[in-house]
Design a protein around this motif. Sequence first.
Motif, PDB file in Angstrom:
ATOM      1  N   ARG A  62     -13.573   3.811   7.771  1.00 64.21           N
ATOM      2  CA  ARG A  62     -13.925   2.495   8.319  1.00 64.21           C
ATOM      3  C   ARG A  62     -13.148   1.382   7.633  1.00 64.21           C
ATOM      4  O   ARG A  62     -12.940   0.309   8.217  1.00 64.21           O
ATOM      5  CB  ARG A  62     -15.428   2.251   8.168  1.00 64.21           C
ATOM      6  N   GLU A  63     -12.726   1.635   6.386  1.00 62.75           N
ATOM      7  CA  GLU A  63     -11.989   0.625   5.629  1.00 62.75           C
ATOM      8  C   GLU A  63     -10.494   0.675   5.869  1.00 62.75           C
ATOM      9  O   GLU A  63      -9.778  -0.280   5.530  1.00 62.75           O
ATOM     10  CB  GLU A  63     -12.241   0.814   4.127  1.00 62.75           C
ATOM     11  N   VAL A  72      -5.662  -2.174  -3.939  1.00 65.12           N
ATOM     12  CA  VAL A  72      -5.345  -3.424  -4.623  1.00 65.12           C
ATOM     13  C   VAL A  72      -4.761  -3.108  -5.995  1.00 65.12           C
ATOM     14  O   VAL A  72      -4.920  -1.996  -6.518  1.00 65.12           O
ATOM     15  CB  VAL A  72      -6.603  -4.290  -4.768  1.00 65.12           C
ATOM     16  N   PRO A  73      -4.073  -4.080  -6.617  1.00 65.37           N
ATOM     17  CA  PRO A  73      -3.582  -3.851  -7.980  1.00 65.37           C
ATOM     18  C   PRO A  73      -4.723  -3.433  -8.904  1.00 65.37           C
ATOM     19  O   PRO A  73      -5.813  -4.009  -8.882  1.00 65.37           O
ATOM     20  CB  PRO A  73      -3.016  -5.219  -8.373  1.00 65.37           C
ATOM     21  N   GLY A  74      -4.460  -2.392  -9.681  1.00 66.36           N
ATOM     22  CA  GLY A  74      -5.482  -1.859 -10.579  1.00 66.36           C
ATOM     23  C   GLY A  74      -6.211  -0.661 -10.012  1.00 66.36           C
ATOM     24  O   GLY A  74      -6.863   0.075 -10.751  1.00 66.36           O
ATOM     25  N   PRO A 134       0.827  -1.203   0.000  1.00 66.15           N
ATOM     26  CA  PRO A 134       0.000   0.000   0.000  1.00 66.15           C
ATOM     27  C   PRO A 134       0.866   1.261   0.000  1.00 66.15           C
ATOM     28  O   PRO A 134       2.082   1.159   0.159  1.00 66.15           O
ATOM     29  CB  PRO A 134      -0.761  -0.125   1.318  1.00 66.15           C
ATOM     30  N   PRO A 135       0.257   2.457  -0.142  1.00 67.68           N
ATOM     31  CA  PRO A 135       1.069   3.683  -0.102  1.00 67.68           C
ATOM     32  C   PRO A 135       1.681   3.859   1.281  1.00 67.68           C
ATOM     33  O   PRO A 135       1.085   3.483   2.286  1.00 67.68           O
ATOM     34  CB  PRO A 135       0.054   4.789  -0.414  1.00 67.68           C
ATOM     35  N   PRO A 136       2.867   4.433   1.348  1.00 75.19           N
ATOM     36  CA  PRO A 136       3.490   4.661   2.658  1.00 75.19           C
ATOM     37  C   PRO A 136       2.681   5.650   3.480  1.00 75.19           C
ATOM     38  O   PRO A 136       2.032   6.543   2.946  1.00 75.19           O
ATOM     39  CB  PRO A 136       4.863   5.233   2.301  1.00 75.19           C
ATOM     40  N   ILE A 137       2.738   5.486   4.786  1.00 73.98           N
ATOM     41  CA  ILE A 137       2.000   6.354   5.704  1.00 73.98           C
ATOM     42  C   ILE A 137       2.911   7.485   6.174  1.00 73.98           C
ATOM     43  O   ILE A 137       4.027   7.246   6.630  1.00 73.98           O
ATOM     44  CB  ILE A 137       1.481   5.559   6.914  1.00 73.98           C
ATOM     45  N   GLU A 163      -2.364  -2.929   6.759  1.00 74.10           N
ATOM     46  CA  GLU A 163      -3.088  -4.099   6.258  1.00 74.10           C
ATOM     47  C   GLU A 163      -4.390  -3.679   5.570  1.00 74.10           C
ATOM     48  O   GLU A 163      -4.727  -4.154   4.486  1.00 74.10           O
ATOM     49  CB  GLU A 163      -3.373  -5.070   7.404  1.00 74.10           C
ATOM     50  N   LYS A 164      -5.113  -2.756   6.208  1.00 71.13           N
ATOM     51  CA  LYS A 164      -6.362  -2.286   5.616  1.00 71.13           C
ATOM     52  C   LYS A 164      -6.107  -1.448   4.367  1.00 71.13           C
ATOM     53  O   LYS A 164      -6.861  -1.530   3.388  1.00 71.13           O
ATOM     54  CB  LYS A 164      -7.174  -1.501   6.640  1.00 71.13           C
ATOM     55  N   LEU A 165      -5.056  -0.635   4.386  1.00 72.47           N
ATOM     56  CA  LEU A 165      -4.706   0.136   3.197  1.00 72.47           C
ATOM     57  C   LEU A 165      -4.440  -0.783   2.011  1.00 72.47           C
ATOM     58  O   LEU A 165      -4.832  -0.492   0.883  1.00 72.47           O
ATOM     59  CB  LEU A 165      -3.474   0.995   3.467  1.00 72.47           C
TER      60      LEU A 165
END
Length: 292
Positions: free
Chosen positions: A259-260, A277-279, A7-10, A270-272
């Motif tokens: 919430r996601e 997702v790819p695409g 996922p993108p870095p935080i 993990e949620k990010l």
Amino acid sequence: MSSSPLPPPILEEARELLARYDVVFSDAWGVLHDGLHAFSTASDALVRFRAKGGTVIVVSNAPLPETRVAEMLDSRGVPRAAWDAIVSSGEIALAHIVEMGYATARYIGPGDRDADFFARSPAKPSALEAAEAVVCTGLENDADETPEEYRPLLERARARALPFVCANPDLVVDVGGRLYPCAGALADLYERLGGRVFWAGKPHPVAYAKALEVAGRLRGKAVARERVLVVGDAVRTDLVAAQNAGLDALFIAAGIHRRETMDAGRLSLEKLARLFVPGAPRALAAMTMLRW
């Protein structure tokens, strides 16, 4: 447009990222405020960005003239020092109505909330049978109605092949933690019925095209796309629009996707990863809220 990992870095702070750009296209609802109150750290970051020579364009899917959007930002406590100009879906929709020369329209939307839009529109209100277009700013009563309740009306409009002007492409809006359906939900249904829709905002190209024009005018020359950063909280609108326009994006998680993406007020990698997702459209980085 730069790519980012999955996922993108935080990020905890945005100052180093912001220093790479001349212009920020900031969403309003979900980035600057929650529909009720301003996010003070976001306003502070944009005030500081402008103080260093940056230009901030608020790009909002609000179905209202830009002057009214400014008043709404004022009422929520967003300081005018945090932005230079506003590009609103309502203003884009009004310009489209003028451009197309619609003389009559069947309006859908709350008359009190969107009174400024209706007052500015040159198309006279009419019954569906006499309308040249359907113009939608939202549901009549978004607290109690659902888009499906409008299906019979939309089917009649589709039978007449009426164009549908969507003055707010959002599907839902988050007001103090509750989600309400928007005009975009009706426009989406109309398209699924085979109708023709003019989407007056993000993620469609017209929004950031107008914002680039405004930014160039304010800065006295055309702005290179690699010098523009989109700050938004919605994957479907902000991030898709950024990707389509070739602009970098910073994702704000405390908005519509909270919430996601969040656990107990903190961003979850993990949620990010499940959201990005790819695409999916990319983001350079993610933050809980915009913070200098």
